[in-house]
Design a protein around this motif. Structure first.
Motif, PDB file in Angstrom:
ATOM      1  N   LEU A   6       0.817  -1.212   0.000  1.00 19.59           N
ATOM      2  CA  LEU A   6       0.000   0.000   0.000  1.00 19.59           C
ATOM      3  C   LEU A   6       0.849   1.261   0.000  1.00 19.59           C
ATOM      4  N   LEU A   7       1.906   1.277   0.784  1.00 21.23           N
ATOM      5  CA  LEU A   7       2.769   2.458   0.830  1.00 21.23           C
ATOM      6  C   LEU A   7       3.531   2.641  -0.477  1.00 21.23           C
ATOM      7  N   ALA A  10       1.100   4.139  -2.889  1.00 19.86           N
ATOM      8  CA  ALA A  10       0.931   5.566  -2.600  1.00 19.86           C
ATOM      9  C   ALA A  10       2.102   6.373  -3.135  1.00 19.86           C
ATOM     10  N   SER A  14       1.938   9.152  -6.108  1.00 21.70           N
ATOM     11  CA  SER A  14       2.463  10.485  -5.815  1.00 21.70           C
ATOM     12  C   SER A  14       3.492  10.917  -6.842  1.00 21.70           C
ATOM     13  N   TRP A  27       0.973  14.947  -1.930  1.00 22.46           N
ATOM     14  CA  TRP A  27       0.224  13.752  -2.329  1.00 22.46           C
ATOM     15  C   TRP A  27       0.721  12.525  -1.580  1.00 22.46           C
ATOM     16  N   CYS A  28       2.019  12.426  -1.375  1.00 21.56           N
ATOM     17  CA  CYS A  28       2.570  11.288  -0.631  1.00 21.56           C
ATOM     18  C   CYS A  28       2.053  11.306   0.796  1.00 21.56           C
ATOM     19  N   LEU A  31      -1.861  10.431   0.738  1.00 17.11           N
ATOM     20  CA  LEU A  31      -2.154   9.013   0.487  1.00 17.11           C
ATOM     21  C   LEU A  31      -1.498   8.100   1.520  1.00 17.11           C
ATOM     22  N   GLY A  32      -0.247   8.358   1.828  1.00 18.86           N
ATOM     23  CA  GLY A  32       0.477   7.513   2.777  1.00 18.86           C
ATOM     24  C   GLY A  32       0.025   7.703   4.208  1.00 18.86           C
ATOM     25  N   THR A  35      -2.979   5.574   4.942  1.00 22.64           N
ATOM     26  CA  THR A  35      -2.573   4.170   5.019  1.00 22.64           C
ATOM     27  C   THR A  35      -1.933   3.876   6.367  1.00 22.64           C
TER      28      THR A  35
END
Length: 56
Positions: A6-7, A10, A14, A27-28, A31-32, A35
């Motif tokens: 998942l990371l 992300a 990104s 964005w990182c 999204l991260g 998670t």
């Protein structure tokens, strides 16, 4: 193993998002961060359950 996937996803998303309006780090983090919060919640729930059942 699922966390790493998942990371990584992300990070890839990104990297490909256009960075004209905001930086890629935004964005990182967006999204991260979500998670990591979900993974932390799952780990905390498992830890509390393990402590609770170890006292029985």
């Amino acid at each position: 193993m699922g966390t790493g996937i998942l990371l990584t996803a992300a990070a890839v998303v990104s990297a490909v998002v256009p960075d004209r309006a905001v930086a890629r780090s935004f964005w990182c983090g967006l999204l991260g961060g979500g998670t990591l919060l979900v993974v932390g919640w799952v780990c905390a729930a498992a830890g509390f359950e393990a402590v609770y059942f170890s006292r029985a």
